[in-house]
Design a protein around this motif. Structure first.
Motif, short mmCIF file in Angstrom:
data_model
loop_
_atom_site.label_atom_id
_atom_site.label_comp_id
_atom_site.label_asym_id
_atom_site.label_seq_id
_atom_site.Cartn_x
_atom_site.Cartn_y
_atom_site.Cartn_z
N ASP A 474 45.07 23.03 43.39
CA ASP A 474 43.93 23.82 43.87
C ASP A 474 44.47 25.06 44.58
O ASP A 474 45.37 24.97 45.42
N TYR A 475 43.92 26.20 44.25
CA TYR A 475 44.35 27.44 44.91
C TYR A 475 43.18 28.41 44.92
O TYR A 475 42.19 28.28 44.19
N THR A 476 43.32 29.41 45.78
CA THR A 476 42.32 30.47 45.88
C THR A 476 42.97 31.78 45.47
O THR A 476 44.09 32.08 45.90
N THR A 477 42.30 32.55 44.65
CA THR A 477 42.84 33.82 44.16
C THR A 477 42.31 34.98 45.00
O THR A 477 41.11 35.04 45.30
N VAL A 478 43.19 35.89 45.37
CA VAL A 478 42.80 37.10 46.11
C VAL A 478 43.35 38.32 45.39
O VAL A 478 44.36 38.24 44.69
N LYS A 479 42.67 39.45 45.59
CA LYS A 479 43.10 40.69 44.96
C LYS A 479 43.15 41.87 45.92
O LYS A 479 43.33 43.01 45.50
N ALA A 533 47.96 35.65 44.84
CA ALA A 533 47.65 37.08 44.91
C ALA A 533 47.79 37.66 43.50
O ALA A 533 48.90 37.80 42.99
N ASP A 534 46.68 37.97 42.89
CA ASP A 534 46.66 38.49 41.52
C ASP A 534 46.88 40.00 41.53
O ASP A 534 46.06 40.76 42.03
N ILE A 535 48.02 40.45 40.98
CA ILE A 535 48.32 41.89 40.92
C ILE A 535 48.42 42.36 39.47
O ILE A 535 49.11 43.32 39.16
N THR A 536 47.71 41.65 38.60
CA THR A 536 47.75 41.97 37.16
C THR A 536 47.32 43.40 36.87
O THR A 536 47.97 44.12 36.10
N GLU A 537 46.23 43.84 37.50
CA GLU A 537 45.66 45.15 37.19
C GLU A 537 46.42 46.29 37.85
O GLU A 537 46.21 47.47 37.50
N ASN A 538 47.27 45.98 38.81
CA ASN A 538 48.04 47.01 39.53
C ASN A 538 47.13 48.07 40.13
O ASN A 538 47.44 49.27 40.14
N SER A 539 45.98 47.63 40.65
CA SER A 539 45.01 48.54 41.25
C SER A 539 45.49 49.02 42.62
O SER A 539 46.51 48.54 43.14
N LYS A 540 44.76 49.95 43.21
CA LYS A 540 45.13 50.49 44.51
C LYS A 540 45.17 49.40 45.57
O LYS A 540 46.10 49.35 46.40
N GLU A 541 44.16 48.50 45.56
CA GLU A 541 44.12 47.41 46.52
C GLU A 541 45.28 46.44 46.32
O GLU A 541 45.88 45.94 47.28
N GLN A 542 45.61 46.17 45.05
CA GLN A 542 46.70 45.25 44.75
C GLN A 542 48.05 45.86 45.10
O GLN A 542 48.95 45.16 45.58
N LYS A 543 48.20 47.17 44.90
CA LYS A 543 49.44 47.84 45.31
C LYS A 543 49.62 47.77 46.82
O LYS A 543 50.73 47.54 47.31
N VAL A 551 56.65 43.25 48.44
CA VAL A 551 56.82 42.68 47.10
C VAL A 551 56.91 43.81 46.08
O VAL A 551 56.01 44.63 45.96
N PHE A 552 58.03 43.84 45.33
CA PHE A 552 58.23 44.89 44.33
C PHE A 552 57.72 44.49 42.96
O PHE A 552 57.65 45.31 42.05
N GLY A 553 57.38 43.23 42.79
CA GLY A 553 56.88 42.75 41.51
C GLY A 553 56.86 41.23 41.51
O GLY A 553 57.53 40.58 42.32
N PRO A 554 56.07 40.63 40.60
CA PRO A 554 55.99 39.18 40.54
C PRO A 554 57.15 38.59 39.73
O PRO A 554 57.77 39.31 38.95
#
Length: 588
Positions: A474-479, A533-543, A551-554
């Motif tokens: 079980d986990y919670t996803t944040v962006k 922490a989902d950084i798939t889209e590489n959006s401003k918030e995720q950056k 973190v430089f990358g997953p």
């Protein structure tokens, strides 16, 4: 004669007496460095028969940077000539704090002022040294509003020397800082050889093999070696440039290139190359980027091979491992892009050495023109199509990629002769096994399964399905930082694990499929609040979220203590196996 003798003795005493006094740079050597925890480690090395005045020694951070000193730990001073002094070289540990809840990197000027004397009776003028550091504000606490906090926190107890626990990434960054250049480069070459065994590098094998095979007749071992070296050098240059930019500016160029249109375009390049190998055309359309790359590759052009190597490094293998992150941390903290870039370049060369061996072997064992030549070209064409589908996994639905894999595999199995009785027994056996598996994959996709290893798992009984589902973590996803901070406040007082991941990250999928699927790991992780922490889209918030936690990358696994503070020494970058990860969790 007596006057001459007196004069001689006077000069001799003066000369020998003067020789006992040291120049300031010989008597004192001030040093200061910043450690991975963003604490300043300062010292003043004093020569023999030299001492420092404790009252005159000052440690300051110049105003204007938004960063100040929270605490200073210093050794015990002693009374000497009715003054409190240091008779031995003192060392200081300075803890920093930020004036606001800001994050990101900040340049500061640290000033070390001191004054000392010689036992021979000479006192030196006050001296000072200024050191420039880059501080990661996300690792600092917010300053207290109480004035005079620094003085109240200072201690005169002697600090016992101890080894500070640091993460693997920080340990690698420290290796670059303190190591011999030759040793550092050889170490990173070794890191690269180890990284060549990771899933992020595997997709490059059919690429370089296909480029070599596509040269056709007249390909010599020497030319195959030259093409392979060009491919690997271009790949190394790409990694180096992307790494230096990430270290200096915190911009992940590789993540930026994981956008859908880039993935579709590059997958199209592989489809075009595959159909070229199937003999449908020779790619002579001059207006297409795909045509240019493939045309150069097929005609032996080194430029085309270099382009393929450069783009492959950025788009095919964007996952981050501890050595890569260590080099990026070093560049970010010191601004030394030269040594950091060299380390990245040698690491990339290490990753490319096996690829050179693959490329040379592909050229050396090229069959003579004929049926075998056609079959080899077709096999590598199919491999190119598999790479294209593998890339599409990042931007399309899992069911679609499973259908594509199944369709491609079934067609390839039939081509190999799965139903041809005249075919060689070994070849036919391989073809039949492949056909059965890909048919199962097709049925699984149609039945709603997303597992490549267990495509028919949906046929299990409902009871079995329930037992399988209960094993999922079980986990919670944040962006965004706001979403993450809300969860950190909500679960304050608990152990928390934050997993930075992206759908295009191969090592992230390996973590989910291997490490997080282990029953022992799952049992232990039940003690933690699991946040992804989902950084798939590489959006401003995720950056911004990645930058806040360095973190430089997953993939990157970050742990928080009961006060929701990051445990820097326990951060994990890259893939980690179940046994090693379980041991790591037991240490928390």
């Amino acid at each position: 004669m007596k006057k001459l003798l007196v004069l001689f003795l006077t000069l001799s005493i003066s000369l020998f007496g003067a020789s006992k006094f040291l120049m300031p740079d010989e008597a004192f050597k001030a040093k200061a460095t910043i450690n991975p925890s963003m604490q300043i480690e300062a010292s003043v090395e004093i020569a023999k028969d030299i001492y420092l005045y404790a009252e005159q020694l000052k440690l300051e951070v110049k105003e204007g940077s938004g960063i100040s000193i929270a605490e200073i730990k210093k050794p015990q001073s002693v009374e000497h000539h009715e003054e409190m002094v240091y008779l031995e070289s003192p060392k200081f540990l300075i803890t920093l704090q930020k004036d606001s809840d800001a994050s990101g990197m900040q340049n500061i000027e640290f000033v070390l002022s001191y004054q000392g004397c010689s036992e021979q009776g000479l006192c030196y003028e006050p001296l000072s040294e200024t050191f420039n550091f880059t501080v990661d504000r996300s690792k600092l606490d917010v300053a207290s509003t109480t004035k005079g906090a620094v003085e109240s926190k200072e201690t005169t107890t002697k600090i016992a020397p101890q080894e500070e626990s640091v993460s693997e990434t920080d340990a690698i960054a420290n290796t670059i800082k303190s190591g011999n250049i030759t040793l550092v480069l050889l170490t990173f070459l070794g890191f690269g050889l180890l990284l060549a065994l990771t899933p992020c590098v595997f997709p490059m094998i059919p690429i370089i093999s296909g480029v070599i095979i596509s040269q056709g007749e007249g390909l010599t071992t020497k030319k195959a070696f030259g093409l392979s070296v060009v491919y690997v050098l271009a790949m190394a240059v790409a990694y180096t440039i992307a790494g230096v930019l990430a270290g200096l500016f915190g911009a992940n160029l590789q993540a930026a290139l994981q956008t859908p249109w880039v993935i579709y375009s590059f997958a199209g390049v592989f489809v075009a190359l595959a159909f070229s190998m199937f003999g449908f055309y020779e790619l002579k359309l001059p207006d297409s980027f795909v045509t240019k790359v493939s045309k150069n590759s097929n005609r032996g052009g080194y430029i085309g091979v270099a382009i393929m190597g450069f783009l492959s490094a950025l788009i095919v293998g964007p996952c981050v491992a501890a050595p890569l992150a260590g080099a990026l941390v070093y560049i970010g903290q010191t601004g030394d892009a030269v040594l950091g870039g060299l380390a990245l370049f040698f690491m990339s060369i290490g990753m490319g050495i096996p690829l050179i061996a693959v490329g040379v072997s592909a050229g050396r064992f090229m069959p003579k023109p004929g049926a075998w030549m056609t079959m080899v070209s077709d096999i590598f064409g199919v491999m190119m199509l598999f790479v294209a589908v593998w890339m599409l996994e990042r931007v399309v639905d899992e069911y679609i990629t499973m259908l594509l894999y199944a369709s491609l595999g079934i067609g390839f199995a039939i081509y190999l002769g799965a139903f041809e009785r005249e075919s060689h027994i070994f070849k036919r056996s391989v073809a039949l096994i492949s056909f059965i598996y890909f048919v199962a994959l097709l049925i699984g996709a149609l039945g709603g399964s997303t597992s490549m290893l267990k495509p028919l798992s949906f046929l299990q009984s409902k009871t079995s399905q329930v037992s399988v589902q209960t094993k999922k973590l079980d986990y919670t996803t944040v962006k965004s930082i706001a979403e993450l901070d809300e969860l950190l406040v909500k679960h304050k007082g608990k152990k928390i694990m934050l997993d930075f991941y992206a759908s295009w990250c191969t090592s992230c999928k390996e973590l989910d499929a291997v490490t997080f699927a282990d029953a022992r790991v799952q049992a232990k992780l039940s003690e933690f609040v699991f946040i992804k922490a989902d950084i798939t889209e590489n959006s401003k918030e995720q950056k911004a979220m990645s930058k806040k936690y360095g973190v430089f990358g997953p993939p990157a696994l970050i742990f928080f203590d009961a006060s929701s503070k990051v445990i820097d020494s326990k951060t994990i970058i890259g893939f980690i196996g179940p046994d090693e990860f379980l041991a790591h969790l037991n240490q928390l």
